[in-house]
Design a protein around this motif. Structure first.
Motif, PDB file in Angstrom:
ATOM      1  N   ASP A  25     -91.066  49.083 -31.906  1.00 41.00           N
ATOM      2  CA  ASP A  25     -91.893  48.975 -33.181  1.00 41.00           C
ATOM      3  C   ASP A  25     -91.476  48.233 -34.260  1.00 41.00           C
ATOM      4  N   GLY A  26     -91.819  47.241 -35.051  1.00 42.97           N
ATOM      5  CA  GLY A  26     -91.350  46.661 -36.133  1.00 42.97           C
ATOM      6  C   GLY A  26     -90.577  45.510 -35.592  1.00 42.97           C
ATOM      7  N   ARG A  27     -90.874  45.305 -34.422  1.00 39.76           N
ATOM      8  CA  ARG A  27     -89.707  44.130 -33.910  1.00 39.76           C
ATOM      9  C   ARG A  27     -90.668  42.879 -33.899  1.00 39.76           C
TER      10      ARG A  27
ATOM     11  N   LYS B 238     -82.741  44.161 -40.319  1.00 42.51           N
ATOM     12  CA  LYS B 238     -82.340  43.122 -39.389  1.00 42.51           C
ATOM     13  C   LYS B 238     -83.575  41.919 -39.281  1.00 42.51           C
ATOM     14  N   TYR B 239     -82.771  40.622 -39.056  1.00 34.92           N
ATOM     15  CA  TYR B 239     -83.420  39.550 -38.874  1.00 34.92           C
ATOM     16  C   TYR B 239     -84.712  39.787 -37.891  1.00 34.92           C
ATOM     17  N   TYR B 240     -85.761  39.235 -37.958  1.00 34.55           N
ATOM     18  CA  TYR B 240     -86.882  39.481 -37.184  1.00 34.55           C
ATOM     19  C   TYR B 240     -87.088  40.955 -37.079  1.00 34.55           C
ATOM     20  N   THR B 241     -87.492  41.592 -38.225  1.00 35.40           N
ATOM     21  CA  THR B 241     -87.974  42.762 -38.046  1.00 35.40           C
ATOM     22  C   THR B 241     -89.003  43.036 -39.228  1.00 35.40           C
ATOM     23  N   CYS B 242     -89.889  44.078 -39.277  1.00 34.89           N
ATOM     24  CA  CYS B 242     -90.600  44.227 -40.262  1.00 34.89           C
ATOM     25  C   CYS B 242     -90.877  45.631 -40.831  1.00 34.89           C
ATOM     26  N   VAL B 243     -91.252  45.747 -41.813  1.00 35.98           N
ATOM     27  CA  VAL B 243     -91.691  47.335 -42.222  1.00 35.98           C
ATOM     28  C   VAL B 243     -93.362  47.194 -42.445  1.00 35.98           C
TER      29      VAL B 243
ATOM     30  N   CYS C 171     -97.504  46.321 -48.669  1.00 35.53           N
ATOM     31  CA  CYS C 171     -97.280  44.904 -48.159  1.00 35.53           C
ATOM     32  C   CYS C 171     -96.639  45.177 -46.672  1.00 35.53           C
ATOM     33  N   ILE C 172     -96.836  44.248 -45.654  1.00 40.58           N
ATOM     34  CA  ILE C 172     -96.061  44.212 -44.713  1.00 40.58           C
ATOM     35  C   ILE C 172     -94.876  43.344 -45.109  1.00 40.58           C
ATOM     36  N   VAL C 173     -93.671  43.960 -44.935  1.00 39.22           N
ATOM     37  CA  VAL C 173     -92.441  43.191 -45.402  1.00 39.22           C
ATOM     38  C   VAL C 173     -91.820  42.775 -44.137  1.00 39.22           C
ATOM     39  N   SER C 174     -91.609  41.647 -43.940  1.00 39.11           N
ATOM     40  CA  SER C 174     -90.836  40.811 -42.680  1.00 39.11           C
ATOM     41  C   SER C 174     -89.580  40.287 -43.200  1.00 39.11           C
ATOM     42  N   LYS C 175     -88.621  40.352 -42.446  1.00 44.54           N
ATOM     43  CA  LYS C 175     -87.486  39.623 -42.456  1.00 44.54           C
ATOM     44  C   LYS C 175     -87.272  38.430 -41.821  1.00 44.54           C
ATOM     45  N   THR C 176     -88.068  37.427 -42.071  1.00 42.39           N
ATOM     46  CA  THR C 176     -88.239  36.138 -41.401  1.00 42.39           C
ATOM     47  C   THR C 176     -88.423  34.931 -42.252  1.00 42.39           C
ATOM     48  N   GLY C 177     -88.590  33.959 -41.976  1.00 42.79           N
ATOM     49  CA  GLY C 177     -88.824  32.676 -42.926  1.00 42.79           C
ATOM     50  C   GLY C 177     -88.628  31.299 -42.146  1.00 42.79           C
ATOM     51  N   TYR C 178     -88.934  30.286 -42.693  1.00 46.53           N
ATOM     52  CA  TYR C 178     -89.110  28.853 -42.077  1.00 46.53           C
ATOM     53  C   TYR C 178     -88.217  28.100 -43.063  1.00 46.53           C
ATOM     54  N   THR C 179     -86.940  28.502 -43.458  1.00 44.73           N
ATOM     55  CA  THR C 179     -86.427  27.541 -44.283  1.00 44.73           C
ATOM     56  C   THR C 179     -84.784  27.326 -43.762  1.00 44.73           C
TER      57      THR C 179
ATOM     58  N   LEU D  10     -90.355  34.835 -49.703  1.00 40.93           N
ATOM     59  CA  LEU D  10     -89.151  34.729 -50.570  1.00 40.93           C
ATOM     60  C   LEU D  10     -87.867  34.358 -49.979  1.00 40.93           C
ATOM     61  N   GLN D  11     -87.487  33.105 -50.342  1.00 41.93           N
ATOM     62  CA  GLN D  11     -86.247  32.568 -49.295  1.00 41.93           C
ATOM     63  C   GLN D  11     -85.165  32.109 -50.097  1.00 41.93           C
ATOM     64  N   GLY D  12     -84.065  32.403 -49.795  1.00 41.55           N
ATOM     65  CA  GLY D  12     -82.794  32.263 -50.217  1.00 41.55           C
ATOM     66  C   GLY D  12     -81.599  33.368 -50.150  1.00 41.55           C
ATOM     67  N   PRO D  13     -80.446  32.941 -50.606  1.00 35.15           N
ATOM     68  CA  PRO D  13     -79.325  33.839 -50.734  1.00 35.15           C
ATOM     69  C   PRO D  13     -79.506  34.994 -51.370  1.00 35.15           C
ATOM     70  N   ARG D  14     -80.430  34.869 -52.768  1.00 42.27           N
ATOM     71  CA  ARG D  14     -80.670  36.029 -53.532  1.00 42.27           C
ATOM     72  C   ARG D  14     -81.870  36.690 -53.257  1.00 42.27           C
ATOM     73  N   ALA D  15     -82.678  36.278 -52.051  1.00 46.41           N
ATOM     74  CA  ALA D  15     -83.742  37.103 -51.910  1.00 46.41           C
ATOM     75  C   ALA D  15     -83.821  38.655 -51.789  1.00 46.41           C
ATOM     76  N   HIS D  16     -82.622  39.116 -51.131  1.00 47.69           N
ATOM     77  CA  HIS D  16     -82.482  40.718 -51.236  1.00 47.69           C
ATOM     78  C   HIS D  16     -82.392  41.238 -52.632  1.00 47.69           C
TER      79      HIS D  16
END
Length: 360
Positions: free
Chosen positions: A80-82, A168-173, A183-191, A147-153
């Motif tokens: 779950d969350g993957r 973890k990358y490619y997981t979500c809450v 929100c659904i918060v996902s550690k993903t992106g297209y950058t 929200l993308q970039g090294p300061r995102a966290h």
């Protein structure tokens, strides 16, 4: 008539230059320009509106079986969350779309599809819906911010408690809270950078945008448009539907074999991929040696032989070089010096490993 996302007025307020894209009115850039936005994502942080993407729920007692039949990747061992990336093929092995699947819980999956393919994808899924599975298009229920970039966290941490932020990358809450907004918060992106994608109700999207922009002021957060989104994904060699793949290109030709599980019992397109055998074409990365910026759909030559076409190309702002991806004959790329026909001039180029850029 083109649609407006819930953030249309916000883009106008921030000086976005609005263009038509995939049936939507979206900002191609803001007043700072594409290069400044691109650089901000690589070095600080950028905020994108990607609400034009489509969202589909797959649920029911046979949901897992149905996904494994429809898609080339294997979703059997997900928790779950993957999240997991996958192409979706037609009967001839061509790519209908590439998409992202989140397992929210047993028998319920959240699927994100490309904006231009939303209706086509949903129709294909419904046409291949098993008894015990229901596909539902829920795109209108969500706005999506990236929200993308090294300061995102650092920025997100000012607005959300730790349980709302996936680690973890490619997981979500699924039930995150950001700036007191569900929100659904996902550690993903297209950058090609670290970052998050946030799915929320359209009515709360502008509020969420403003909260993120305010929280990001100390870190140099800037709004970003479609132009930077494209140059960033190209530097990171992320394929784009309609460029690196389409209904006539197989995922193996596009270099997506990591997401094609041939050991699965079956999936739509598998028989065709087996029948075709090892692909004769491959996606490669090119860097120009001569002057000229390579663009999409330009002829690639090995000596005097035309061996394929570029699929995407640009001047990479962070790398400061002209780069392109191309789909070419595998047997010819080592045979002679390569060149790309740029507006009638053959520009020398050499093959490099992909991605062009990978963050530390």
């Amino acid at each position: 008539m083109d649609k407006k996302t819930a953030l249309y007025d916000t883009h106008v307020k921030y000086g976005g230059r609005i263009v038509s894209f995939a049936g939507w009115l979206l900002p191609v850039q803001y007043e700072t320009g594409v290069i400044a936005e691109h650089t901000a994502v690589r070095t600080k942080c950028g905020l994108f509106d990607v609400s034009h993407m489509g969202e589909i729920i797959c649920e029911g007692s046979s949901a897992l079986e149905n996904l494994n039949r429809l898609l080339t990747n294997d979703f059997t061992n997900m928790y779950d969350g993957r999240a997991r990336y996958s192409p979706m093929c037609n009967g001839e092995g061509g790519v209908i779309d590439d998409l992202l699947v989140y397992k929210m819980q047993d028998d319920r999956y959240f699927i994100v599809v490309n904006a231009a393919n939303r209706d086509k994808d949903f129709a294909w899924m419904k046409a291949h819906e098993n008894p015990g599975t229901v596909f539902t298009d829920v795109s209108d229920n969500f706005a999506q911010l990236a929200l993308q970039g090294p300061r995102a966290h650092d920025i997100l941490s000012r607005l959300a408690d730790a349980p709302s932020i996936p680690q973890k990358y490619y997981t979500c809450v699924e039930r995150g809270i950001v700036a007191e907004i569900p929100c659904i918060v996902s550690k993903t992106g297209y950058t090609g950078e670290d970052g998050y994608e946030l799915y929320t109700a359209p009515a709360r999207a502008a509020e969420l945008w403003e909260a993120l922009m305010e929280a990001g002021k100390p870190d140099g957060l800037v709004p970003c448009g479609l132009g930077a989104r494209d140059t960033l994904r190209l530097e990171a060699a992320m394929p784009l539907y309609g460029h690196e793949m389409d209904d006539t290109v197989t995922p193996l030709e596009a270099g997506l074999d990591f997401a094609v599980k041939m050991e699965k019992a079956d999936f739509i397109g598998k028989e065709a991929l087996v029948r075709k055998g090892p692909p004769e074409r491959m996606r490669i990365g090119l860097v120009a040696d001569g002057r000229g910026i390579m663009r999409e759909n330009e002829r690639v030559y090995a000596g005097d032989e035309e061996i394929g076409r570029t699929t995407s190309g640009t001047y990479a702002p962070y790398l400061k070089k002209a780069v392109a991806m191309a789909l070419v004959k595998k047997s010819s790329i080592q045979a002679a010096e390569l060149a790309v026909d740029v507006r009638g001039t053959r520009v020398p180029a050499h093959v490099v490993p992909l991605p062009f850029y990978k963050h530390a």
